[in-house]
Enzyme design. Sequence first.
Site, PDB file in Angstrom:
ATOM      1  N   ASN A 195     -67.175 -91.821  11.900  1.00 11.56           N
ATOM      2  CA  ASN A 195     -67.740 -92.894  11.088  1.00 11.56           C
ATOM      3  C   ASN A 195     -67.683 -92.458   9.629  1.00 11.56           C
ATOM      4  O   ASN A 195     -67.303 -91.322   9.319  1.00 11.56           O
ATOM      5  CB  ASN A 195     -69.160 -93.257  11.544  1.00 11.56           C
ATOM      6  CG  ASN A 195     -70.141 -92.091  11.430  1.00 11.56           C
ATOM      7  OD1 ASN A 195     -70.086 -91.305  10.485  1.00 11.56           O
ATOM      8  ND2 ASN A 195     -71.042 -91.977  12.391  1.00 11.56           N
ATOM      9  N   LEU A 196     -68.043 -93.347   8.726  1.00 11.16           N
ATOM     10  CA  LEU A 196     -67.872 -93.046   7.302  1.00 11.16           C
ATOM     11  C   LEU A 196     -68.692 -91.834   6.876  1.00 11.16           C
ATOM     12  O   LEU A 196     -68.217 -91.002   6.092  1.00 11.16           O
ATOM     13  CB  LEU A 196     -68.252 -94.269   6.460  1.00 11.16           C
ATOM     14  CG  LEU A 196     -68.011 -94.132   4.950  1.00 11.16           C
ATOM     15  CD1 LEU A 196     -66.543 -93.849   4.649  1.00 11.16           C
ATOM     16  CD2 LEU A 196     -68.474 -95.398   4.223  1.00 11.16           C
ATOM     17  N   SER A 197     -69.909 -91.708   7.391  1.00 11.74           N
ATOM     18  CA  SER A 197     -70.751 -90.562   7.026  1.00 11.74           C
ATOM     19  C   SER A 197     -70.127 -89.253   7.483  1.00 11.74           C
ATOM     20  O   SER A 197     -70.111 -88.264   6.740  1.00 11.74           O
ATOM     21  CB  SER A 197     -72.152 -90.717   7.635  1.00 11.74           C
ATOM     22  OG  SER A 197     -72.804 -91.846   7.105  1.00 11.74           O
ATOM     23  N   GLU A 198     -69.618 -89.241   8.714  1.00 10.45           N
ATOM     24  CA  GLU A 198     -68.970 -88.035   9.236  1.00 10.45           C
ATOM     25  C   GLU A 198     -67.709 -87.709   8.440  1.00 10.45           C
ATOM     26  O   GLU A 198     -67.431 -86.540   8.153  1.00 10.45           O
ATOM     27  CB  GLU A 198     -68.623 -88.250  10.714  1.00 10.45           C
ATOM     28  CG  GLU A 198     -69.840 -88.338  11.623  1.00 10.45           C
ATOM     29  CD  GLU A 198     -69.515 -88.853  13.015  1.00 10.45           C
ATOM     30  OE1 GLU A 198     -70.286 -88.547  13.951  1.00 10.45           O
ATOM     31  OE2 GLU A 198     -68.496 -89.562  13.172  1.00 10.45           O
ATOM     32  N   ASP A 264     -69.173 -95.084  20.861  1.00 12.01           N
ATOM     33  CA  ASP A 264     -68.672 -94.932  22.226  1.00 12.01           C
ATOM     34  C   ASP A 264     -67.838 -96.142  22.634  1.00 12.01           C
ATOM     35  O   ASP A 264     -66.809 -96.011  23.298  1.00 12.01           O
ATOM     36  CB  ASP A 264     -69.845 -94.774  23.205  1.00 12.01           C
ATOM     37  CG  ASP A 264     -70.669 -93.526  22.944  1.00 12.01           C
ATOM     38  OD1 ASP A 264     -70.132 -92.580  22.342  1.00 12.01           O
ATOM     39  OD2 ASP A 264     -71.849 -93.504  23.336  1.00 12.01           O
TER      40      ASP A 264
END
Length: 477
Positions: A195-198, A264
Amino acid sequence: MKVTLSEFERAGVMVVGDVMLDRYWYGPTSRISPEAPVPVVKVNTIEERPGGAANVAMNIASLGANARLVGLTGIDDAARALSKSLADVNVKCDFVSVPTHPTITKLRVLSRNQQLIRLDFEEGFEGVDPQPLHERINQALSSIGALVLSDYAKGALASVQQMIQLARKAGVPVLIDPKGTDFERYRGATLLTPNLSEFEAVVGKCKTEEEIVERGMKLIADYELSALLVTRSEQGMSLLQPGKAPLHMPTQAQEVYDVTGAGDTVIGVLAATLAAGNSLEEACFFANAAAGVVVGKLGTSTVSPIELENAVRGRADTGFGVMTEEELKLAVAAARKRGEKVVMTNGVFDILHAGHVSYLANARKLGDRLIVAVNSDASTKRLKGDSRPVNPLEQRMIVLGALEAVDWVVSFEEDTPQRLIAGILPDLLVKGGDYKPEEIAGSKEVWANGGEVLVLNFEDGCSTTNIIKKIQQDKKG
C-alpha cells in the site's frame, strides 16, 4: 456494459504465509463500567473468520478458483476453527502444526459498528524449520498458475527468498503482499503489492504521481521485480512495469466502512485472475473492482462472483458503461482476448433522438462490442458554438451508457478523437453522415492497423439542430 468474467474455476493458486483467526464479539453498549472509565459491552454475537493468509485463500476460493493454503498453526481450538471455516468454503488446507506455539488469533470487540478494542494472542514462528513449507510448495508447483506469499511478519515467510526461487525455477509467478521495509527479502518476485504507506516507508514520501512512478521503477530495477502494484486507498492503485506506461486506476469504492483485509482481497483476485490466463493489466482491473466492494463491508470479507461482476459493470450512478480511457483499454484488451470484434464511433450526442438510437443499433450489429466516444463540454462548444451542449457531458454519457446497443462510453477533450482512436485501434471505425472514409478522424491509424472504416447513414430529418430549432419556434409561437 457487458462483462465476461475470467474462468476462475480453471485457476489453481497456492497461498503460503501467516495464517490467523479473526474473532469478533458484538453487542450493545449502554453504560460505563463502575470499575474503570470504559464501556460495558453485552456480547450477544460471536463470529470467527479466517484472517491473514487464510483470508487471501478465502478470497480466491470465493471466486470459484482452486485455493490451497499452507501456513503454521498451533495444535489448539483456533487451528481447528480455522480448518473447519476454510473447509466450508472449499479451501484446501495443509497446515504445519507447531505444538510449542498458539495459532495466531486476533479478537475484536465491536458495538454500534465501532471497534472498541483488539486483543492479540500470538507468538512469532521465527526459528521454526521451514523445510515442511518448502516441500508443500514443491509438490504443488506443477498444478498451480500462481503462488501468493502473504507476509504479516509472523515468521511463516522467514525463508521467503528460497520460496521465490522454487517458484521461479518452475516458471510460476510469485505475488507478494510485503511487510516491513526490507524489500531485499523479496528480490526476484513477479509482483509486489504494497500500500502507499508501505511503499513510502521504503522509497520516501511521494508528493506527486510522477514521484511514485519514478521511485517505483527504481525499486523494480533494484530488486529485479517484474512489476509493482501500489494500492493508494481513495486514489485507487498504480501498476508499474518496465518498458510500459504506468497504469493508474481510480478507486471504485462508493462507501468505506472497514479496510480490514482489503489488501488480501486485492492480491487474492490478482492471483486468481492471472492463474486463469489473463494479463496483469486485466488482473489489476478486476482487483481494483473487488477492492471497491470489500471496503464497503465490516471486517475481513470476500467478494462473490456476482458482486465482482456488478462492480466491473459499474453502478447505475456511474452511468453503466462509462469508463476512463485507461479502464477502456483494459476492457478492449479483454474483449480481443475473447476474439470479439470491437466497433467504435464518436459524436456529441447532445439531445439523443431516434436517429441516434437507430444509428448506434446498426453500428453495434457490425461487431461484438460498441465504443461510443463523446466530445467533452469544452470540445462541443468549440465545435457547435457557445449555446451547446444543451446537456452536460455526464448526462450525455449516462444516457448513452443505458442503451442496450452501447457497451462502453468514454469522453475526449480534443476537437477530434484521433488520439483516442489511435490508442484504442478498433477493428471497425464507424461514422454517421455524409463523410468520406478518408475524412474521418482516426481512419489512417485504423487502416494502418489492418482495421476497417465505414460510413453509416442517419435517419432523414433527425438532428439535434432541428430539434432545438423546433423548440425555439414553439416557444415563440
